[in-house]
Design a protein around this motif. Structure first.
Motif, short mmCIF file in Angstrom:
data_model
loop_
_atom_site.label_atom_id
_atom_site.label_comp_id
_atom_site.label_asym_id
_atom_site.label_seq_id
_atom_site.Cartn_x
_atom_site.Cartn_y
_atom_site.Cartn_z
N GLY A 122 0.81 -1.20 0.00
CA GLY A 122 0.00 0.00 0.00
C GLY A 122 0.85 1.26 0.00
N LYS A 123 0.27 2.33 -0.47
CA LYS A 123 0.93 3.63 -0.39
C LYS A 123 0.99 4.08 1.07
CE LYS A 123 -0.91 5.06 -4.90
NZ LYS A 123 -1.77 6.03 -5.60
N PRO A 124 1.94 4.96 1.40
CA PRO A 124 2.02 5.42 2.80
C PRO A 124 0.73 6.03 3.31
CG PRO A 124 4.02 6.02 1.61
CD PRO A 124 3.06 5.45 0.58
N GLU A 125 -0.01 6.74 2.45
CA GLU A 125 -1.23 7.38 2.91
C GLU A 125 -2.37 6.39 3.16
OE1 GLU A 125 -0.80 8.45 -1.57
OE2 GLU A 125 0.47 8.20 0.20
N ALA B 270 10.51 -0.77 6.03
CA ALA B 270 10.61 -0.06 4.75
C ALA B 270 9.78 1.22 4.76
CB ALA B 270 10.16 -0.97 3.61
N PHE B 271 8.75 1.27 5.61
CA PHE B 271 7.90 2.46 5.70
C PHE B 271 8.22 3.32 6.92
CE2 PHE B 271 5.46 -0.20 2.85
CZ PHE B 271 4.90 0.72 1.98
N GLU B 272 9.39 3.08 7.52
CA GLU B 272 9.76 3.86 8.69
C GLU B 272 9.87 5.35 8.33
OE1 GLU B 272 13.09 3.66 12.29
OE2 GLU B 272 13.36 2.53 10.43
N ARG B 273 9.29 6.18 9.15
CA ARG B 273 9.24 7.64 8.98
C ARG B 273 8.36 8.08 7.81
NH1 ARG B 273 15.52 9.64 10.11
NH2 ARG B 273 15.74 8.61 12.14
N LEU B 274 7.69 7.14 7.16
CA LEU B 274 6.76 7.50 6.10
C LEU B 274 5.32 7.42 6.57
CD1 LEU B 274 8.30 5.72 2.98
CD2 LEU B 274 8.57 8.09 3.69
N VAL B 275 5.07 6.63 7.63
CA VAL B 275 3.72 6.50 8.17
C VAL B 275 3.79 6.80 9.67
CG1 VAL B 275 3.05 4.79 6.45
CG2 VAL B 275 3.96 4.03 8.64
N ALA C 50 18.50 -13.80 4.50
CA ALA C 50 18.67 -13.27 3.15
C ALA C 50 17.34 -12.82 2.56
CB ALA C 50 19.31 -14.34 2.26
N ILE C 51 16.27 -13.60 2.79
CA ILE C 51 14.95 -13.23 2.26
C ILE C 51 14.46 -11.95 2.93
CG2 ILE C 51 12.55 -13.98 2.08
CD1 ILE C 51 13.55 -16.83 1.84
N TRP C 52 14.78 -11.77 4.22
CA TRP C 52 14.41 -10.54 4.92
C TRP C 52 15.01 -9.33 4.22
CZ3 TRP C 52 15.99 -6.17 7.36
CH2 TRP C 52 15.15 -5.60 8.31
N GLN C 53 16.30 -9.42 3.88
CA GLN C 53 16.97 -8.30 3.21
C GLN C 53 16.37 -8.05 1.83
OE1 GLN C 53 19.15 -6.41 4.63
NE2 GLN C 53 19.78 -7.58 6.43
N ILE C 54 16.09 -9.13 1.10
CA ILE C 54 15.50 -8.98 -0.24
C ILE C 54 14.13 -8.33 -0.16
CG2 ILE C 54 14.62 -10.27 -2.23
CD1 ILE C 54 16.83 -12.35 -1.66
N LEU C 55 13.32 -8.76 0.80
CA LEU C 55 11.97 -8.22 0.95
C LEU C 55 12.01 -6.74 1.31
CD1 LEU C 55 8.90 -8.54 1.19
CD2 LEU C 55 9.25 -9.34 3.54
N SER C 56 12.85 -6.39 2.26
CA SER C 56 12.94 -4.99 2.68
C SER C 56 13.39 -4.10 1.52
CB SER C 56 13.90 -4.86 3.86
OG SER C 56 14.01 -3.52 4.28
N ALA C 57 14.39 -4.55 0.77
CA ALA C 57 14.89 -3.76 -0.37
C ALA C 57 13.82 -3.65 -1.46
CB ALA C 57 16.16 -4.40 -0.92
N ALA C 58 13.06 -4.73 -1.69
CA ALA C 58 12.05 -4.71 -2.74
C ALA C 58 10.93 -3.73 -2.42
CB ALA C 58 11.47 -6.12 -2.92
N VAL C 59 10.50 -3.70 -1.16
CA VAL C 59 9.44 -2.76 -0.78
C VAL C 59 9.93 -1.32 -0.85
CG1 VAL C 59 7.91 -2.06 1.09
CG2 VAL C 59 8.32 -4.49 0.68
N LYS C 60 11.15 -1.07 -0.38
CA LYS C 60 11.69 0.28 -0.46
C LYS C 60 11.82 0.74 -1.91
CE LYS C 60 14.34 0.19 3.86
NZ LYS C 60 15.69 0.19 4.48
N GLU C 61 12.26 -0.16 -2.77
CA GLU C 61 12.39 0.18 -4.19
C GLU C 61 11.04 0.51 -4.81
OE1 GLU C 61 14.07 -1.79 -8.38
OE2 GLU C 61 13.80 -3.01 -6.57
N SER C 62 10.01 -0.26 -4.42
CA SER C 62 8.68 -0.02 -4.97
C SER C 62 8.15 1.35 -4.56
CB SER C 62 7.72 -1.12 -4.49
OG SER C 62 6.42 -0.89 -4.97
N VAL C 63 8.31 1.70 -3.28
CA VAL C 63 7.83 3.00 -2.81
C VAL C 63 8.61 4.13 -3.47
CG1 VAL C 63 7.55 4.46 -0.78
CG2 VAL C 63 7.08 2.02 -0.62
N GLY C 64 9.93 3.96 -3.59
CA GLY C 64 10.74 5.02 -4.20
C GLY C 64 10.57 5.11 -5.71
#
Length: 610
Positions: free
Chosen positions: A238-241, A271-276, A313-327
């Protein structure tokens, strides 16, 4: 000494297994629908009567079973999905233990109609309490038709502890949603007591999510797609809003199987830290594709807990994927500056005339260290006496030896009694739009205005619910709110309580409701968000009834209607809040346990300034 250890009969063993596998009607639907998916069905129908207590029927157009297989399927540990222990680490099916049908048959009356494509006639099999009562040829379409009636008829203790029909139906809808979200290529339908709740056509992942949770969620979804040698992660966040405190739709799936994983949930939240805002969560629908040998699904009977070999390793991949999607989709909230009433900044025009530099006027002879003839007036402002009316200096040395000490908040102590109203000052001061400060006999009282108003409103709404008397404010333009079937069931359950609070909702069909009236005093509040929050509060714990349900509804309504932090109040408004607070049922704490006020004692003030 005679031998005392003996082998349990199959009927007893099956009932014991049923206690783990079949916990409620939703468990039956989960197992039967998963079997239908494993059978290659493209169209699955689910029919429930009385939330599954009376009857559960699952019809599919899968492979079906032969006469022998139909009989064998209800034997314990009989399965077509694995052959060796090594197959547990290369699973590609939802079921594999061979316990589901045996467990269902042990605690219910089951009828099965099934036929394979190569046969002209199918089989009709009847079981009761785990025993086959009849088997005969029957005409039926290709596939399987399971009918489970009178669940737990032979285990009255289990049937007695089933929840209300609305609660059990809500659990059925949750189990149904977890399956249909994984298989968008399969058509599903769900009927409850003759009413169609879902009719889902085959399509893509995004369309399936929209069909289940409503069109509104479509605008809040951001795609996630990353492929690595360790795993593939696809889906949507979801979007931050779109963040919410309660009721956020959050789903993890691995290799087509729903799972709960707090560790991966934390990766998404980071990945949504400080965004929500703190305490709010965003919705997500994330699908993991991991080599079957790298996970173990056989660690819990419900198969919702899964162990990963490369979890870090999956934790790191997941976090990076969500951050990339938002950015990547530039959906980080922008800062909106208030430009109303501000001068416009002109655009630079190189072809226009050159503006001259501004002139600065100053006095070169000014010296701040020279004495000036001007003197500050020492006269006090007129009518200053009223500022100090009611203030009394009461130190510990001035208190009589036998004088009782007021029980106010000093650290962990609490205020009690109505005597505080007589001792307080009629003049109040508001600090940063958040706190009301007023002098009392023993020091300085600091009140959180938002929490104080929550306590006041909570007591008022609880009284309305108990006395069934509420005032309703008609809306000039009715607002329409939309709920998915799972939330609609909860709304129907709490509708009488909403009416007592002053809401007027009219059903428009299809989960849509028109809000024609709201409780008085809620002007300016988002009606759609308020009703959704109240439904989410009740959904979070569907077992709440009676007083516990009233507590949750009154608290949710009070939080939405309370004076927010930052709202400037007049002295009369602050006086009204203070008086109402000390007339409430609990001066010291909000209904959810947060402190409302604190008293800075006279001794502490003098000690700080000594």
């Amino acid at each position: 000494m005679s031998d005392i250890i003996q082998l349990l009969p199959d009927s007893v063993a099956n009932q014991i297994a049923a206690g783990e596998v079949i916990q409620r009607p939703a468990s039956v639907i989960k197992e039967l629908v998963e079997n239908a998916v494993d059978a290659g069905a493209t169209n699955i129908q689910v029919i429930v009567v009385d939330a599954g207590r009376t009857r559960i029927q699952v019809i599919d157009d899968g492979k079906g079973m032969s006469e022998t297989d139909a009989r064998m399927a209800f034997e314990r540990h009989a399965t077509s999905k694995i052959r060796h222990a090594d197959d547990l680490f290369a699973l590609h099916t939802m079921g594999f233990r061979g316990e589901a049908l045996a467990s269902i048959a042990a605690v219910a009356q089951v009828e099965l109609l099934t036929r394979v494509e190569t046969e002209e006639l199918g089989s009709r099999l009847l079981l009761s309490g785990g025993k086959v009562t009849s088997q005969e040829p029957a005409a039926c379409p290709v596939g399987s038709n399971f009918s489970v009636e009178n669940l737990f008829f032979n285990v009255p203790a289990r049937r007695k502890f089933l929840k209300s029909n609305s609660t059990e139906l809500n659990n059925i809808l949750q189990a149904f949603e977890r399956i249909v979200l994984v298989y968008p290529e399969v058509s599903f339908s769900l009927h409850s007591n003759g009413t169609e709740l879902f009719n889902l056509r085959a399509g893509g992942q995004r369309q399936r999510i929209v069909d289940v949770f409503g069109k509104k969620i479509n605008q809040d979804l951001l795609p996630v797609n990353v492929k690595t040698t360790v795993c593939t992660v696809t889906g949507f966040v979801g979007k931050p809003e779109s963040a919410r405190k309660k009721g956020a739709h959050q789903y993890f799936f691995v290799n087509g199987r729903y799972m709960k994983h707090p560790y991966f949930h934390k990766a998404v939240q980071n990945a949504f830290e400080r965004l929500v805002p703190t305490g709010e969560q965003v919705p997500y629908f994330l699908y993991f594709d991991v080599p079957a040998e790298d996970i173990d699904v056989n660690i819990h009977p419900t198969k919702t807990e899964i162990k990963f070999e490369n979890e870090q390793a999956i934790w790191q991949i997941l976090s990076a994927a969500v951050k990339e999607s938002v950015g990547q989709f530039s959906h980080v909230p922008s800062i909106d500056f208030d430009t109303e009433g501000k001068p416009d900044i002109p655009v630079f025009d190189p072809a226009g005339h050159i503006s001259s530099a501004p002139r600065v006027n100053f006095d070169p002879s000014y010296n701040p260290f020279k004495n000036t003839s001007t003197r500050k007036s020492s006269a006090a402002p007129s009518k200053w006496e009223h500022l100090y009316e009611g203030l009394q200096r009461a130190t510990s040395s001035e208190r009589l030896p036998d004088e009782p000490v007021q029980t106010e908040i000093f650290g962990d102590e609490t205020v009690s009694g109505q005597s505080m109203i007589a001792d307080k000052s009629p003049i109040h001061y508001q600090y940063k739009g958040c706190y009301i400060m007023t002098a009392v006999k023993s020091g300085l009282m600091i009140i959180d205005q938002h929490r104080a108003h929550i306590r006041i409103l909570y007591d008022m709404y609880r009284q309305q619910l108990s006395e069934r008397v509420a005032s309703t404010q008609k809306t000039l333009f009715p607002e329409v709110v939309q709920f998915p079937p799972s939330a609609d069931v909860v709304l129907q359950r709490i509708m009488p309580d909403l009416t007592r609070l002053g809401f007027e909702l009219t059903s428009l069909g299809g989960g849509s409701y028109a809000v024609n009236g709201i409780p008085s005093g809620l002007e300016g509040v988002s009606v759609a968000k308020l009703v959704a929050d109240m439904v989410d509060t009740s959904t979070a714990d569907a077992s709440l009834i009676g007083d516990a349900l009233h507590h949750g509804l009154a608290l949710c309504l009070a939080r939405n209607a309370a004076i927010p932090h930052g709202q400037v109040l007049s002295n009369d408004e602050m006086e009204n809040i203070v008086n109402q607070l000390f007339a409430s049922s609990n001066v010291n704490y909000t209904p959810d346990g947060h402190p409302i006020l604190y008293i800075l004692s006279q001794d502490e003030i003098e000690g700080r300034l000594a």
